[in-house]
Scaffold this motif. Structure first.
Motif, PDB file in Angstrom:
ATOM      1  N   VAL A   1      24.230  42.782  71.255  1.00 20.91           N
ATOM      2  CA  VAL A   1      22.923  42.167  71.064  1.00 20.91           C
ATOM      3  C   VAL A   1      21.941  43.284  70.761  1.00 20.91           C
ATOM      4  N   GLY A   2      21.071  43.058  69.795  1.00 17.64           N
ATOM      5  CA  GLY A   2      20.068  44.058  69.450  1.00 17.64           C
ATOM      6  C   GLY A   2      18.692  43.645  69.930  1.00 17.64           C
ATOM      7  N   ILE A   3      17.774  44.594  69.872  1.00 20.86           N
ATOM      8  CA  ILE A   3      16.392  44.313  70.222  1.00 20.86           C
ATOM      9  C   ILE A   3      15.493  44.967  69.188  1.00 20.86           C
ATOM     10  N   MET A   4      14.504  44.216  68.758  1.00 19.20           N
ATOM     11  CA  MET A   4      13.485  44.736  67.856  1.00 19.20           C
ATOM     12  C   MET A   4      12.169  44.670  68.612  1.00 19.20           C
ATOM     13  N   THR A   5      11.464  45.780  68.627  1.00 15.85           N
ATOM     14  CA  THR A   5      10.219  45.833  69.381  1.00 15.85           C
ATOM     15  C   THR A   5       9.031  45.992  68.441  1.00 15.85           C
ATOM     16  N   GLU A   6       7.854  45.853  69.027  1.00 17.42           N
ATOM     17  CA  GLU A   6       6.637  46.051  68.248  1.00 17.42           C
ATOM     18  C   GLU A   6       6.595  47.454  67.658  1.00 17.42           C
ATOM     19  N   ARG A   7       7.184  48.410  68.349  1.00 19.75           N
ATOM     20  CA  ARG A   7       7.235  49.780  67.841  1.00 19.75           C
ATOM     21  C   ARG A   7       8.088  49.857  66.571  1.00 19.75           C
ATOM     22  N   ASP A   8       9.183  49.097  66.520  1.00 22.97           N
ATOM     23  CA  ASP A   8      10.027  49.075  65.329  1.00 22.97           C
ATOM     24  C   ASP A   8       9.260  48.515  64.130  1.00 22.97           C
ATOM     25  N   VAL A   9       8.477  47.471  64.361  1.00 23.96           N
ATOM     26  CA  VAL A   9       7.652  46.896  63.294  1.00 23.96           C
ATOM     27  C   VAL A   9       6.604  47.906  62.844  1.00 23.96           C
ATOM     28  N   LEU A  10       5.957  48.548  63.802  1.00 25.66           N
ATOM     29  CA  LEU A  10       4.927  49.542  63.498  1.00 25.66           C
ATOM     30  C   LEU A  10       5.506  50.711  62.684  1.00 25.66           C
ATOM     31  N   ASN A  11       6.693  51.174  63.061  1.00 23.33           N
ATOM     32  CA  ASN A  11       7.327  52.261  62.310  1.00 23.33           C
ATOM     33  C   ASN A  11       7.623  51.857  60.868  1.00 23.33           C
ATOM     34  N   ALA A  12       8.056  50.631  60.652  1.00 19.97           N
ATOM     35  CA  ALA A  12       8.338  50.147  59.300  1.00 19.97           C
ATOM     36  C   ALA A  12       7.057  50.076  58.472  1.00 19.97           C
ATOM     37  N   ILE A  13       6.002  49.561  59.063  1.00 24.20           N
ATOM     38  CA  ILE A  13       4.724  49.475  58.351  1.00 24.20           C
ATOM     39  C   ILE A  13       4.207  50.876  58.052  1.00 24.20           C
ATOM     40  N   GLY A  14       4.300  51.756  59.021  1.00 25.43           N
ATOM     41  CA  GLY A  14       3.849  53.131  58.834  1.00 25.43           C
ATOM     42  C   GLY A  14       4.623  53.858  57.741  1.00 25.43           C
ATOM     43  N   ALA A  15       5.873  53.466  57.541  1.00 26.15           N
ATOM     44  CA  ALA A  15       6.695  54.076  56.495  1.00 26.15           C
ATOM     45  C   ALA A  15       6.441  53.447  55.128  1.00 26.15           C
ATOM     46  N   GLY A  16       5.532  52.457  55.069  1.00 31.10           N
ATOM     47  CA  GLY A  16       5.193  51.827  53.798  1.00 31.10           C
ATOM     48  C   GLY A  16       6.180  50.771  53.340  1.00 31.10           C
ATOM     49  N   LEU A  17       7.010  50.266  54.247  1.00 31.20           N
ATOM     50  CA  LEU A  17       7.996  49.256  53.870  1.00 31.20           C
ATOM     51  C   LEU A  17       7.337  47.882  53.761  1.00 31.20           C
ATOM     52  N   ASP A  18       7.938  47.029  52.968  1.00 29.78           N
ATOM     53  CA  ASP A  18       7.416  45.685  52.731  1.00 29.78           C
ATOM     54  C   ASP A  18       7.923  44.744  53.823  1.00 29.78           C
ATOM     55  N   CYS A  19       7.020  44.278  54.658  1.00 31.63           N
ATOM     56  CA  CYS A  19       7.390  43.416  55.780  1.00 31.63           C
ATOM     57  C   CYS A  19       7.864  42.033  55.347  1.00 31.63           C
ATOM     58  N   ASP A  20       7.632  41.697  54.068  1.00 26.22           N
ATOM     59  CA  ASP A  20       8.090  40.403  53.570  1.00 26.22           C
ATOM     60  C   ASP A  20       9.499  40.462  53.003  1.00 26.22           C
ATOM     61  N   THR A  21      10.034  41.658  52.832  1.00 28.96           N
ATOM     62  CA  THR A  21      11.405  41.779  52.321  1.00 28.96           C
ATOM     63  C   THR A  21      12.350  42.475  53.298  1.00 28.96           C
ATOM     64  N   GLU A  22      11.803  43.315  54.163  1.00 22.53           N
ATOM     65  CA  GLU A  22      12.637  44.015  55.144  1.00 22.53           C
ATOM     66  C   GLU A  22      13.139  43.030  56.196  1.00 22.53           C
TER      67      GLU A  22
END
Length: 130
Positions: free
Chosen positions: A45-66
């Motif tokens: 089982v995995g866990i995704m945290t608010e920090r994981d979302v923040l890191n993706a946004i900070g890296a410039g990734l597209d939250c609608d496709t990732e």
């Protein structure tokens, strides 16, 4: 106090194909800082945290496709429901985590967060003063 008494048993579960935006929206609506990711095609089982979302946004990734599957917290530490709250806090401090998935065998029982631990510790101190 044991983890089973302090954890949140109402958890948010998302699939590996949810987008980061979908997961973040559900986390915001439920006012939780993590989502359990269950992928029937993988082990564990995995866990995704608010920090994981923040890191993706900070890296410039597209939250609608990732997808959530690509942004899970690596090296997940699972808490046992019979651990003490202090043991959970120690595991969080060692790993730099703010959330632990609580497991009994292969069954997810809940999540314990730093917020849960602070609530317990604060409640004990308040009760001790009375």
């Amino acid at each position: 106090m044991q983890v089973r008494e302090a954890m949140s048993s109402e958890i948010l579960v998302v699939g590996p194909d949810h987008t980061l935006r979908q997961a973040a929206r559900m986390m915001a609506e439920r006012r939780v800082g993590s989502a359990i990711v269950i992928d029937p095609d993988s082990e564990g089982v995995g866990i995704m945290t608010e920090r994981d979302v923040l890191n993706a946004i900070g890296a410039g990734l597209d939250c609608d496709t990732e997808r959530t599957a690509a942004h899970l917290t690596s090296e997940v530490v699972y808490a046992d429901p019979d651990w003490t709250v202090d043991e959970a806090a120690e595991a969080m401090a060692r790993g730099g985590f703010r959330h632990l998935v609580v497991m009994a065998g292969s069954e997810v029982l809940g999540v314990i967060s730093v917020r849960d631990i602070v609530r317990v510790w604060t409640g004990h101190r308040t009760a001790a003063r009375l």
